[in-house]
Design a protein around this motif. Structure first.
Motif, mmCIF file in Angstrom:
data_model
loop_
_atom_site.group_PDB
_atom_site.id
_atom_site.type_symbol
_atom_site.label_atom_id
_atom_site.label_comp_id
_atom_site.label_asym_id
_atom_site.label_seq_id
_atom_site.Cartn_x
_atom_site.Cartn_y
_atom_site.Cartn_z
ATOM 1 N N LEU A 32 0.834 -1.202 0.000
ATOM 2 C CA LEU A 32 0.000 0.000 0.000
ATOM 3 C C LEU A 32 0.869 1.252 0.000
ATOM 4 O O LEU A 32 0.568 2.236 -0.696
ATOM 5 N N SER A 33 1.951 1.231 0.766
ATOM 6 C CA SER A 33 2.851 2.389 0.799
ATOM 7 C C SER A 33 3.588 2.553 -0.520
ATOM 8 O O SER A 33 3.914 3.662 -0.924
ATOM 9 N N SER A 34 3.864 1.441 -1.226
ATOM 10 C CA SER A 34 4.616 1.514 -2.479
ATOM 11 C C SER A 34 3.838 2.194 -3.585
ATOM 12 O O SER A 34 4.434 2.736 -4.519
ATOM 13 N N VAL A 35 2.509 2.187 -3.499
ATOM 14 C CA VAL A 35 1.700 2.827 -4.540
ATOM 15 C C VAL A 35 1.092 4.140 -4.064
ATOM 16 O O VAL A 35 0.310 4.767 -4.789
ATOM 17 N N SER A 36 1.460 4.580 -2.859
ATOM 18 C CA SER A 36 0.895 5.816 -2.323
ATOM 19 C C SER A 36 1.737 7.038 -2.652
ATOM 20 O O SER A 36 1.293 8.169 -2.471
ATOM 21 N N VAL A 37 2.967 6.817 -3.134
ATOM 22 C CA VAL A 37 3.843 7.932 -3.506
ATOM 23 C C VAL A 37 4.408 7.679 -4.890
ATOM 24 O O VAL A 37 4.443 6.551 -5.374
#
Length: 339
Positions: free
Chosen positions: A273-278
């Protein structure tokens, strides 16, 4: 006040003072970082120790040389690499922003890391497939799944993981960092492009996760239906004790499968989730560090879930820790007590 306290805990220096192109060095100091270092080091040591127990057990005892246990061995090897390489490197970069191991090690470290993580996911998926075949078609399982076939699938899978990891780093320009203007001497950072993070999300998480969830749900339904059928027969014969045992086995199977799914999702979802949030996620960011460690912790839990739940593992550990595996013919010891 918090910002002043944070500045006091970080001393700015240079990684290589004699080199004009040196990166700025950030050394984390203070009781909090020392405590964090101790905790993470203990996790790394436990990960290596637990997975070594699994590897030694399956490798030494001939009774454990089965297709299913070979897949567990493959999983333990992947998790061992995580404990030996991923975790220590992550600890080193967390405590000190500089890279002192040289350019070659900088290139090899993320390759080993990605291969280990992908190998762990691949092994988890193969274990789910193996259990599905064993439960859905037990009569043909021994003929369809052999040791040789399993070894070929394991070798093929590790080769795919290696190729995928190299391609992952190549597409993200990791091997050409020296050509970028922001590069400095003493830096070893992976920057993941947003579009490739989406691709990796699908290939590295959604696809294997879907396979695991679907197969384990089918396995649970098959076990439940089989238990109900046997219980119905036993109840008609007034054999209630047998019915209770089967119901207990069904509950244990449900708990084991539920634990597998919950731990896997809990460790992997936050990272992806963090990898596609930025737009660009860098390995030097705190977000990456926290969720990457959570992902790595799955390698500590796997030997507990897939091995400690089994009686043969508890028996083999006793022989290993008491050094009885060095006795003559210890490899032929019976690890499965009679019911």
């Amino acid at each position: 006040m918090d910002n002043q306290h944070y500045r006091q805990n970080i001393t700015l220096q240079y990684c290589f003072p004699d080199n004009n192109a040196s990166c700025i060095k950030e050394v984390k100091e203070g009781p909090a970082y020392i405590f964090l270092f101790i905790v993470l080091s203990c996790i790394s040591v436990c990960t290596v120790f637990l997975n070594l127990l699994v590897i030694i057990s399956i490798s030494h005892f001939k009774q454990l040389h089965t297709p299913t246990n070979l897949l567990i061995l493959s999983l333990a090897v992947a998790d061992l690499l995580v404990g030996l390489f991923n975790m220590p490197v992550s600890i080193m970069q967390l405590m000190d922003s500089c890279w002192y191991l040289g350019t070659i090690a900088c290139y090899l470290s993320p390759i080993i890391g990605f291969v280990a993580v992908n190998g762990s996911v691949y092994s988890l998926t193969l274990i789910a497939v193996d259990r599905y075949i064993a439960i859905s078609d037990p009569l043909k399982y021994s003929s369809r799944i052999t040791v040789c076939k399993t070894l070929l699938f394991i070798i093929f899978g590790w080769c795919i993981c290696l190729c995928y990891s190299i391609m992952y780093l190549y597409i993200n320009d990791y091997f050409f960092q020296s050509q970028t203007s922001t590069h400095c001497y003493g830096e070893c950072v992976v920057v993941v492009k947003y579009y490739w993070a989406i691709i990796d999300l699908i290939l590295g998480f959604v696809a294997p996760c879907s396979v695991i969830l679907v197969l384990y749900s089918i396995i649970f339904n098959v076990v439940r239906h089989q238990a109900k059928a046997v219980i119905a027969v036993n109840n008609s014969n007034t054999n209630n004790q047998r019915a209770k045992i089967l119901r207990s086995s069904e509950i244990k199977a449900a708990k084991k499968l539920g634990t597998v799914i919950f731990v896997y999702l809990a460790c992997w979802i936050p990272f992806y989730l963090s990898s596609v949030s930025v737009d660009n996620l860098t390995s030097s960011s705190m977000v990456w560090t926290v969720f990457y460690w959570l992902l790595n912790c799955n390698s500590s839990m796997n030997p507990l879930i897939y091995a400690i739940f089994y009686s043969w593992f508890r028996a083999s550990v006793k022989y290993i820790l008491t050094c009885r595996i060095f006795e003559t013919s210890s490899s032929r010891i019976n690890l499965f007590p009679e019911n």
